[in-house]
Every structure is written in C-alpha cells, then in structure tokens.
Design a protein around this motif. Structure first.
Motif, PDB file in Angstrom:
ATOM      1  N   TRP B 152      54.302  49.193  62.144  1.00 63.55           N
ATOM      2  CA  TRP B 152      52.909  49.429  62.500  1.00 63.55           C
ATOM      3  C   TRP B 152      52.410  50.730  61.875  1.00 63.55           C
ATOM      4  O   TRP B 152      53.100  51.734  61.872  1.00 63.55           O
ATOM      5  CB  TRP B 152      52.741  49.532  64.024  1.00 63.55           C
ATOM      6  CG  TRP B 152      53.155  48.295  64.762  1.00 63.55           C
ATOM      7  CD1 TRP B 152      54.343  48.084  65.403  1.00 63.55           C
ATOM      8  CD2 TRP B 152      52.390  47.112  64.933  1.00 63.55           C
ATOM      9  NE1 TRP B 152      54.364  46.831  65.960  1.00 63.55           N
ATOM     10  CE2 TRP B 152      53.175  46.206  65.694  1.00 63.55           C
ATOM     11  CE3 TRP B 152      51.116  46.707  64.525  1.00 63.55           C
ATOM     12  CZ2 TRP B 152      52.729  44.941  66.039  1.00 63.55           C
ATOM     13  CZ3 TRP B 152      50.681  45.449  64.880  1.00 63.55           C
ATOM     14  CH2 TRP B 152      51.475  44.578  65.622  1.00 63.55           C
ATOM     15  N   GLY B 153      51.207  50.679  61.362  1.00 64.27           N
ATOM     16  CA  GLY B 153      50.569  51.881  60.820  1.00 64.27           C
ATOM     17  C   GLY B 153      49.150  51.977  61.361  1.00 64.27           C
ATOM     18  O   GLY B 153      48.736  51.150  62.176  1.00 64.27           O
ATOM     19  N   PRO B 159      43.016  47.999  65.090  1.00 65.50           N
ATOM     20  CA  PRO B 159      42.408  46.839  65.746  1.00 65.50           C
ATOM     21  C   PRO B 159      42.975  46.572  67.141  1.00 65.50           C
ATOM     22  O   PRO B 159      42.252  46.114  68.036  1.00 65.50           O
ATOM     23  CB  PRO B 159      42.741  45.684  64.797  1.00 65.50           C
ATOM     24  CG  PRO B 159      43.005  46.323  63.478  1.00 65.50           C
ATOM     25  CD  PRO B 159      43.587  47.662  63.778  1.00 65.50           C
ATOM     26  N   ILE B 160      44.268  46.860  67.321  1.00 67.80           N
ATOM     27  CA  ILE B 160      44.876  46.637  68.647  1.00 67.80           C
ATOM     28  C   ILE B 160      44.238  47.567  69.670  1.00 67.80           C
ATOM     29  O   ILE B 160      43.860  47.163  70.778  1.00 67.80           O
ATOM     30  CB  ILE B 160      46.403  46.893  68.587  1.00 67.80           C
ATOM     31  CG1 ILE B 160      47.054  45.854  67.691  1.00 67.80           C
ATOM     32  CG2 ILE B 160      47.017  46.892  69.971  1.00 67.80           C
ATOM     33  CD1 ILE B 160      48.527  46.099  67.435  1.00 67.80           C
ATOM     34  N   ASP B 192      56.648  53.431  64.512  1.00 70.29           N
ATOM     35  CA  ASP B 192      56.065  52.099  64.743  1.00 70.29           C
ATOM     36  C   ASP B 192      56.411  51.572  66.141  1.00 70.29           C
ATOM     37  O   ASP B 192      56.340  50.366  66.378  1.00 70.29           O
ATOM     38  CB  ASP B 192      56.496  51.120  63.653  1.00 70.29           C
ATOM     39  CG  ASP B 192      57.982  50.817  63.722  1.00 70.29           C
ATOM     40  OD1 ASP B 192      58.702  51.547  64.432  1.00 70.29           O
ATOM     41  OD2 ASP B 192      58.415  49.852  63.069  1.00 70.29           O
ATOM     42  N   ASP B 193      56.803  52.475  67.047  1.00 71.24           N
ATOM     43  CA  ASP B 193      57.059  52.061  68.432  1.00 71.24           C
ATOM     44  C   ASP B 193      55.714  51.934  69.154  1.00 71.24           C
ATOM     45  O   ASP B 193      55.191  52.878  69.742  1.00 71.24           O
ATOM     46  CB  ASP B 193      57.956  53.086  69.130  1.00 71.24           C
ATOM     47  CG  ASP B 193      58.404  52.606  70.503  1.00 71.24           C
ATOM     48  OD1 ASP B 193      57.786  51.663  71.038  1.00 71.24           O
ATOM     49  OD2 ASP B 193      59.372  53.173  71.042  1.00 71.24           O
ATOM     50  N   LEU B 194      55.184  50.723  69.087  1.00 70.04           N
ATOM     51  CA  LEU B 194      53.843  50.474  69.615  1.00 70.04           C
ATOM     52  C   LEU B 194      53.771  50.721  71.121  1.00 70.04           C
ATOM     53  O   LEU B 194      52.799  51.284  71.632  1.00 70.04           O
ATOM     54  CB  LEU B 194      53.467  49.020  69.293  1.00 70.04           C
ATOM     55  CG  LEU B 194      52.044  48.600  69.557  1.00 70.04           C
ATOM     56  CD1 LEU B 194      51.066  49.447  68.776  1.00 70.04           C
ATOM     57  CD2 LEU B 194      51.859  47.131  69.207  1.00 70.04           C
ATOM     58  N   ARG B 195      54.826  50.318  71.839  1.00 69.08           N
ATOM     59  CA  ARG B 195      54.816  50.471  73.302  1.00 69.08           C
ATOM     60  C   ARG B 195      54.714  51.941  73.683  1.00 69.08           C
ATOM     61  O   ARG B 195      53.960  52.330  74.571  1.00 69.08           O
ATOM     62  CB  ARG B 195      56.091  49.864  73.885  1.00 69.08           C
ATOM     63  CG  ARG B 195      56.085  49.782  75.398  1.00 69.08           C
ATOM     64  CD  ARG B 195      57.411  49.278  75.923  1.00 69.08           C
ATOM     65  NE  ARG B 195      57.706  47.949  75.439  1.00 69.08           N
ATOM     66  CZ  ARG B 195      58.922  47.401  75.395  1.00 69.08           C
ATOM     67  NH1 ARG B 195      59.958  48.098  75.792  1.00 69.08           N
ATOM     68  NH2 ARG B 195      59.108  46.190  74.944  1.00 69.08           N
ATOM     69  N   SER B 196      55.475  52.747  72.996  1.00 69.66           N
ATOM     70  CA  SER B 196      55.461  54.172  73.280  1.00 69.66           C
ATOM     71  C   SER B 196      54.102  54.794  72.934  1.00 69.66           C
ATOM     72  O   SER B 196      53.564  55.625  73.665  1.00 69.66           O
ATOM     73  CB  SER B 196      56.593  54.822  72.476  1.00 69.66           C
ATOM     74  OG  SER B 196      56.467  56.194  72.444  1.00 69.66           O
ATOM     75  N   LEU B 197      53.537  54.354  71.811  1.00 68.84           N
ATOM     76  CA  LEU B 197      52.236  54.884  71.374  1.00 68.84           C
ATOM     77  C   LEU B 197      51.133  54.526  72.387  1.00 68.84           C
ATOM     78  O   LEU B 197      50.328  55.374  72.784  1.00 68.84           O
ATOM     79  CB  LEU B 197      51.918  54.308  69.992  1.00 68.84           C
ATOM     80  CG  LEU B 197      50.697  54.823  69.253  1.00 68.84           C
ATOM     81  CD1 LEU B 197      50.940  54.751  67.749  1.00 68.84           C
ATOM     82  CD2 LEU B 197      49.443  54.046  69.592  1.00 68.84           C
TER      83      LEU B 197
END
Lengths: 327, 216
Positions: B152-153, B159-160, B192-197
């Motif tokens: 993920w960047g 958009p998410i 790219d750890d989306l959950r953490s972000l």
C-alpha cells in the motif's frame, strides 16, 4: 417521518425501529430494538408525513468515550416489492437512565465482593490439584519413554533423546510443578496473613455518589503492615476481530488512589482490623456498561503489603449506575 | 422516492450544558470513520481487486497481517452471497461440516489447514478463494491465481481513507480531510500495514475538535 414519492408505488410495510448499537474500536454490538409498523398500502406521487413516538429506553444511556460509544438510532424502512428498499436513519441522545447498570454480556454480570473472595480462596486449591494431576500424568509419560533405555543401560544421549521425544510432556511437568508451588505459597501466605477481605458500601454506587471501601485484616500471626492502598478505576475495553486475531483495546478513564496505611503498624494475631476510606464516583464519568465486545467497567483494586511477604492484592468489580429518577 | 426521519427537539427543559451532543457532530460525522466496521460494512468499504471469481477458479490472497487479505475475502463474500466463508482459528487445521456444492468456498488463514486437507480441497474442482500468509500454490494440481496483498502507498490508501470518511458523513458540507502529505507521513511510519495506519487515524480523529485538514 417524511416520505417523498416520485411515482406511484405499493408499500408492503413502512416501519420504524428504535435500537442501540456500539461504535468505536470494538466489534459492533446491537440491542434488540423496538419496531413500529406505520403504513402499508399504495402511495401516489407526493409527500407523506408519519409522526410516531417511542418510549425512551431506560438503558443503556448514550455514551461517547474513547474506544467505546453507545448510541441510539431510529431507522425507517419502506418495504417496496421488486425494488431496493428506501431507508433512512437518525441518531438521538438518551440521557441518564434509571437502572443501576446495563449488561448484555454473560461475563459482564455484577459480581459481589463475597463472590470474588470465594473464587480467590479456591484458586490455590485448584492450582495445587490441577498442577499435581498434570505433573503426575507427564511424569508417567516420561518414565515410560525413558524407562526401557535406563533399564537396558542406555547411554545418556539415548535417554535424553527419549525424553525429548516426549515433548511437550517435560514442559507441562515443570508447569504443573510451578502451579503446585505457587498454590502452596498462596496457602502459606493465607495461613500467615489470614484472608483479607474487601467490602464496598453501597454495592451499586451512583455517579456523583460516595462509595466506602473497607479492607478487613485478621492475621493468624503478628504482622507488620508496610503499605495498604486501593485504586478506584474506570476503564473502557473494546474487543475487535475474532479468534487469534482478536485485539483488546483498553483506555483508562479514571484512577484515584487512596492510601489507608502509610506503614509500620503492627497488627496482632487474632485481632480483626479494619481499614476504611470513602470517596466519590466523580460526576461526568460513565455508568457501567457491558455488551459482548464493548465494556465500561468500574472496579476497585486493593493491595496490602506486609513485611516479609509478597503483597496481597484483589480486584473487585463495582457496578456504577445513575441516580434513580423518581417521578 | 426518499425517506427521512427527524426527531423533534428536546422539550423537557435544558439539557445539561456541554454533556452530550450527537456523536462526532462537530466533525459533521456520525462516528469515527476508522473504528471497526461490521463485516458487511467492511466488504462495502473494501478497496480491493474486484475481479470476479469464475466458477472453478482458485485464487489465493497472499500477504502479512493487516494488509487486507480478510477484506478481499469479505468483498468476494459480498459479491457471492451464497459463498461459504470460514476463518481457521489458531490450532484449527480443518473443517468438519460438509461444504455445500456449487458455491464458492472462501477460506481465511488457509495456511493453518493440514496440507492434505488443502490438497483435497484444491483438487475438488470447487471455486475457492484463500487468504494466506504463505504461498500455497504448490498444493494445487493446476495453476492458481495469486494476488499479492499489500504494497500500500499513498495513491492506494488515499481512496480507502476517503471512502471511510464518506461512510461516516453526517450530512452535506465539509468533513475533515486527510491530505496526501499526511498520508505520506503515515505510510513512512506504518509501511504497508494498513490496519496499523488506520489505527493511528482512529486516534487522530478522536482528538479532532473541528472540521479541517488533518495533521498527523
């Protein structure tokens, strides 16, 4: 409710539902809701108004915290054949509530200090019993595994290999022994310190109201108190995910410490001594709430440090409610 | 056709000052957009590769924790309401119930399943989607489609985040905005750890006092 109709349509049921649900860091929990049927029949183009009312629920009260939020919603929906059902939702505030607590969780039921003491007393016996059983079973497994090698005069490496082949039995054996030692230590401490007991008055305090915490000590031998204190704590816990991906999020809303023993006092054997203090549940803090994945919990943590022994501590949940509105 | 429900204002005297207001109304939102959505909402919010799952196909979503494997599977579950979704918990290496015929099987944490069980599943000709930490293609009797989840960047997370904010919107008008600059800072912290972000954005939104650009 206002319905705006562009073209004539049949409505099988126009309904309104009042329910609560949580939002925030935890998985969403939802109340059962109360439903009203408002209309069924044909609509011609135009605007229709359907006033309706619900009795405001007594609980849970609206709560907006850090990880846990509880809100009430009115959701309206028109069941239209062969079409996507139009729907709308609005949130509303429910202030206060006239019940002392709210819980939908099996694990969130109010627990009295007596229940906690009873459970606490049973822990050492359970630890000794279970630890002994586990250790014994593992010992048998290990003896059977290495016995043949020992009797045959096997080499040390062969015996060790046989022992390793029983893994994790040796680890469970050590764990069982540790549980037995821990349980025995707790019993020894109880024999020396007695079983201190904590009580709360009232059992269900209210926000803004007082709560008195009493710790009773009845030592079987003379003991010197080093320090004694208790904390009144309010904490949110929200659980997200499931299984091994489950995460518990904690946020402490309040912690107040009271010391009722600075240290140095000797309590003679056989004499019951009470240490008591009183404080108020601060106004503006939430009442107790517990649903499956979201909780606002109040509890009192007490700790008594005695010379020569590790500290004794206990945590007792407190069910905090609002002041009952009398009409 | 439209519906609207509007509660009448409180008539029972003044409410306690400053005690309660509608949740996140100061941000023109109904709730914190980075809180936990329901599985259905999570599927609706998913910003994932939405190519369909043709009958008989096997696809695996491979990636580390927090990268979006479950979200991919839930998005597929939303597209195939009859599909069976199963998440293997720690220590669970299979399933006992018979799977219904003719519907996709979506298996999360598939790397926990016994290899022989997975091999049999992948040979069954059934439509299967796997969420897994490890590449399981060696167990399949034929080529399977592999989607690497992660990487993920700013351009893909933007958009998410925007979709989440719209999901929580209370009404017309401005809402908080997370700029690309702020997203770049978050990506530099969380990779790219989306959950953490998204978890950090939850905390940030808890502290916002007014609508405007979000700083992190």
């Amino acid at each position: 409710m206002t319905v705006r109709v562009d073209t004539g349509v049949q409505c099988r049921r126009l309904s309104a539902v009042l329910s609560w649900r949580t939002h925030g860091k935890g998985n969403r929990d939802e109340g059962p809701g109360e439903s009203l049927g408002l209309f069924d029949g044909d609509w011609n183009p135009g605007e229709y108004h359907y006033p309706f009312r619900f009795m405001a629920p007594t609980m849970p009260a609206t709560y907006h915290g850090h990880f846990v939020n509880v809100d009430h919603y009115v959701a309206v929906r028109a069941d239209i054949p062969w079409a996507t059902d139009p729907k709308a939702e609005t949130d509303l505030l429910i202030v206060g509530g006239d019940r002392a607590d709210f819980t939908t969780s099996k694990t969130g039921k109010a627990i009295s200090p007596a229940d906690v003491h009873k459970a606490t007393r049973a822990i050492p016996n359970v630890a000794i019993g279970c630890g002994a059983l586990v250790a014994l079973v593992c010992l048998v497994v290990m003896v059977v595994a290495v016995g043949a090698d020992v009797l045959a005069g096997g080499r040390v490496t062969e015996i060790l290999l046989a022992l390793v082949s029983t893994l994790p039995a040796p680890l469970f054996f050590l764990g069982g022994l540790a549980a037995m030692v821990w349980g025995a230590f707790r019993k020894m401490r109880a024999a020396h310190l007695g079983e201190p007991e904590m009580s709360l008055e009232p059992l269900q305090p209210t926000v803004g109201g007082p709560v008195t915490v009493t710790v009773a000590l009845n030592p079987r031998k003379d003991l010197v108190l080093e320090e004694a204190w208790f904390d009144l704590v309010c904490k949110e816990t929200a659980t997200s995910g499931s299984g091994t991906n489950q995460t518990h999020h904690h946020h402490e809303l309040h912690r107040e410490r009271r010391r009722f023993e600075a240290g140095g006092t000797t309590i003679p054997a056989g004499q019951t001594t009470h240490r008591r203090d009183r404080l108020a549940i601060p106004a503006g803090l939430p009442v107790s709430f517990a649903s499956e994945h979201n909780r606002v919990a109040w509890f009192v943590e007490a700790q008594v440090k005695v010379q020569g022994w590790p500290a004794w501590s206990i945590t007792v949940p407190v069910t905090v409610g609002t002041v009952t509105a009398r009409r | 056709m439209s519906l609207s429900a509007t509660p009448e204002p409180h008539k029972g005297g003044a409410l306690p000052p400053g005690v309660l207001r509608l949740a996140f109304s100061h941000l023109n939102m109904r709730f914190n957009p980075f809180g936990e959505p329901s599985p259905r909402e999570r599927a609706d919010l998913a910003s994932v590769e939405t190519s369909d799952l043709p009958a008989g196909e096997i696809v695996q979503f491979v990636g580390d924790s927090g990268r979006g494997k479950t979200t991919h599977l839930l998005a597929l579950a939303a597209r195939h309401p009859a599909a069976v979704y199963l998440k293997l918990e720690e220590g669970q290496d299979g399933w006992t119930a018979a799977l219904p015929e003719g519907v996709p099987f979506l298996l999360d944490e598939a790397q926990r399943a016994r290899p022989e069980r997975l091999r049999a599943l992948l040979r069954s000709g059934r439509t299967v989607a796997l969420g897994t930490h490890a590449d399981l293609s060696a167990l399949a009797p034929r080529a399977i489609r592999t989607v690497r989840v992660g990487g993920w960047g700013v351009s893909s997370i933007g958009p998410i985040v925007a979709r989440r904010i719209e999901w929580a919107r209370r009404g017309p008008g401005p809402v908080p905005m997370v700029s690309d600059t702020a997203l770049a800072v978050l990506v530099s912290r969380h990779g790219d750890d989306l959950r953490s972000l998204l978890g950090e954005l939850y905390d940030v939104f808890q502290t916002l006092t007014e609508v405007g650009p979000v700083t992190v």
